[in-house]
Design an enzyme around this catalytic site. Sequence first.
Site, PDB file in Angstrom:
ATOM      1  N   GLU A  68       0.863  -1.266   0.001  1.00  0.00           N
ATOM      2  CA  GLU A  68      -0.174  -0.115  -0.044  1.00  0.00           C
ATOM      3  C   GLU A  68       0.962   1.226  -0.070  1.00  0.00           C
ATOM      4  O   GLU A  68       0.584   2.205   0.788  1.00  0.00           O
ATOM      5  CB  GLU A  68      -0.967   0.010   1.108  1.00  0.00           C
ATOM      6  N   GLU A 117      -6.152 -10.804  -1.481  1.00  0.00           N
ATOM      7  CA  GLU A 117      -6.708 -10.625  -0.013  1.00  0.00           C
ATOM      8  C   GLU A 117      -8.369 -10.739  -0.569  1.00  0.00           C
ATOM      9  O   GLU A 117      -8.991  -9.837   0.184  1.00  0.00           O
ATOM     10  CB  GLU A 117      -6.530  -9.379   0.700  1.00  0.00           C
TER      11      GLU A 117
END
Length: 391
Positions: A184, A300
């Site tokens: 991220e 995910e």
Amino acid sequence: MTKKSFFTRRLILLFGFGGFAHIVVLIMRRIFIQIENRQLWAKYQTQTFPVQGNSTLRQRAANKGLIYGVAVRKSALSADTHLEEIVTRECGIIVPEWELKWNFLRPTPNTFDFSQADWLANFAGQHQMLFRGHTLVWHEKAALPQWFETTVNHENARQILITHIETVVSHYAGKIHSWDVVNEAIEVADGREDGLRNTPWLEFLGTDYIDIAFRTAAAADPKALLVYNDYGLDYDTDKDRDKRTAVLNLLKRLHSQGTPIHALGIQAHLSGSEPRFNPEKLREFCHQVANLGLKILITEMDVDDQDLPLDISTRDHIIASVYQNYLSVALEEKAVVGILNWGISDKYTWLSASKPRYDHFPVRTLPMDVDMNPKLAWNALAYTFDHASKR
Ligand code: XIL
């Protein structure tokens, strides 16, 4: 009336009207979204997922040269035999949901505690599953130890980062399938031209921190697949489009400077409502990533059901359709080599806390329900794997 009070009244009127108009626009938007959602959900009710035989997701994925697995927590896996049963049955790979993050691994700046993550690595080994690592560099405060903020600074950041990566990656060298080296790192809203997120690592080390992380990881384990992992890449919205562009630019930059990066991890935290899914955009993005010579992992995946209808059959149908529609497009791209859900059972999902339903009923986001029975989402995954081309 004085001149001043005349203007004040006009201003109040203007702002009052502006505020009112704004609220009306918001309400109208919400209504349109609800109408759109209802049409989409009705369409989803007609989607079917016929599955033959009783092979597991692990086998169905493996038949196509794919790896399937989930994120797990040691605390749940070691205490819940039903969870253990489905994880060992369905998964070819596991990834610790918590145990390899800094707050678990580094109780103090100079000590490492591998006990929890090792337990999971051994569990994977005992059950002939692959093991993957998440994550070496992440800005998220909740995943950093308390000492981080008071200890890390311009002078020591480089050494602390390198020591972390060298120690952790070499601990699992030869035993790990892949590492999310950086997680991220893009946040377009932070306003930088390169789209990089303002994090302590960026502040202390500049844009090089990403390259340093990958190079250190590659030196410590030349065999592991090294991954850049991010979210918000999935939909046909301005926000996701800008993020895709920024991520691609980052990947291109790393590629052109010879950084040892091997794959992109697409988190794929999907939404059951207002999804704005456009197969063309996802297809194009996966293709652009593959053209850089990179593999892709869906890392995910889950589907939030925050404002989906409460009725279980309707809701499960929507969630299954979202999985299938997304995944079938992603799997068209041969560079996609693995798919992981962020959890396997609704009993243990981060969404219960981070995106609970607005009506507070339990969420139904993952392939298995709270009793570890397969739901339609399981069928959607099985169906999609069965129809994927072989790689
Ligand atoms: C989440 C865990 O699932 C939560 O239990 C924890 O509190 C916060 O982190 N993207 C990631 C994961 O890369 O590490 C996050 O995991 C979910 C979002």
